[in-house]
Design a protein around this motif. Structure first.
Motif, short mmCIF file in Angstrom:
data_model
loop_
_atom_site.label_atom_id
_atom_site.label_comp_id
_atom_site.label_asym_id
_atom_site.label_seq_id
_atom_site.Cartn_x
_atom_site.Cartn_y
_atom_site.Cartn_z
N ALA A 198 0.84 -1.21 0.00
CA ALA A 198 0.00 0.00 0.00
C ALA A 198 0.87 1.25 0.00
N ALA A 199 1.94 1.23 0.79
CA ALA A 199 2.84 2.39 0.82
C ALA A 199 3.47 2.62 -0.55
N THR A 200 3.84 1.56 -1.21
CA THR A 200 4.42 1.68 -2.54
C THR A 200 3.42 2.25 -3.53
N ALA A 201 2.22 1.71 -3.51
CA ALA A 201 1.21 2.13 -4.49
C ALA A 201 0.77 3.57 -4.26
N PHE A 202 0.45 3.90 -3.02
CA PHE A 202 -0.14 5.22 -2.76
C PHE A 202 0.88 6.32 -2.53
N SER A 203 2.06 5.99 -2.05
CA SER A 203 3.04 7.02 -1.73
C SER A 203 4.14 7.16 -2.76
N LEU A 204 4.31 6.17 -3.62
CA LEU A 204 5.39 6.25 -4.60
C LEU A 204 4.88 6.23 -6.04
N VAL A 205 4.08 5.24 -6.38
CA VAL A 205 3.68 5.08 -7.78
C VAL A 205 2.71 6.17 -8.23
N VAL A 206 1.67 6.42 -7.44
CA VAL A 206 0.68 7.43 -7.84
C VAL A 206 1.31 8.82 -7.98
N PRO A 207 2.12 9.29 -7.01
CA PRO A 207 2.77 10.59 -7.22
C PRO A 207 3.74 10.59 -8.41
N ALA A 208 4.38 9.44 -8.66
CA ALA A 208 5.29 9.37 -9.81
C ALA A 208 4.52 9.50 -11.12
N ILE A 209 3.35 8.91 -11.18
CA ILE A 209 2.54 9.03 -12.39
C ILE A 209 2.09 10.48 -12.59
N HIS A 210 1.64 11.13 -11.53
CA HIS A 210 1.22 12.54 -11.65
C HIS A 210 2.39 13.43 -12.05
N LEU A 211 3.55 13.19 -11.47
CA LEU A 211 4.73 13.97 -11.81
C LEU A 211 5.14 13.74 -13.26
N ALA A 212 5.07 12.50 -13.70
CA ALA A 212 5.40 12.19 -15.09
C ALA A 212 4.42 12.86 -16.05
#
Length: 119
Positions: free
Chosen positions: A56-70
């Motif tokens: 959950a930490a990976t999905a919500f704190s790393l991947v989702v913000p990375a997608i928005h930043l990209a």
């Protein structure tokens, strides 16, 4: 160094944040150290829970913000898809390695048990 608005440098805030993390982790380990032997079922439940928390930490704190930043920094739709695809590929590789590792250790245990029975 830049001022973060709290009257201290960014490096100092990073060090304080790291120290709080280390202390929190250490405090969380105290009950585990105080416990005696625990059953395999309890260990499995605790490992499953911790794996879920990390997922959950990976999905919500790393991947989702990375997608928005990209999406913000790139004009191509390929880059966010690459982030998601890379994450999925990493997860698949991790599962494959874990499965192969457990099969190898299980088969070597079975071979040792078979040898013991023969002698």
């Amino acid at each position: 160094m830049s001022d973060s608005g709290f009257g201290s440098s960014t490096l100092a805030l990073a060090l304080v944040g790291s120290a709080v993390t280390v202390l929190s982790t250490s405090l969380g380990a105290v009950p585990a150290l105080a416990m005696g032997g625990i059953s395999q079922r309890t260990k499995d439940v605790l490992m499953g829970f911790s794996a879920g928390v990390m997922l959950a930490a990976t999905a919500f704190s790393l991947v989702v913000p990375a997608i928005h930043l990209a999406e913000e920094r790139s004009t191509s739709r390929f880059v966010p898809a690459l982030v998601v695809g890379g994450s999925m590929l990493g997860g698949a590789c991790s599962c494959t390695c874990a499965t192969a590792s457990s099969r190898t250790s299980t088969s070597s245990r079975a071979r040792r048990a078979t040898r013991r029975r023969r002698t």
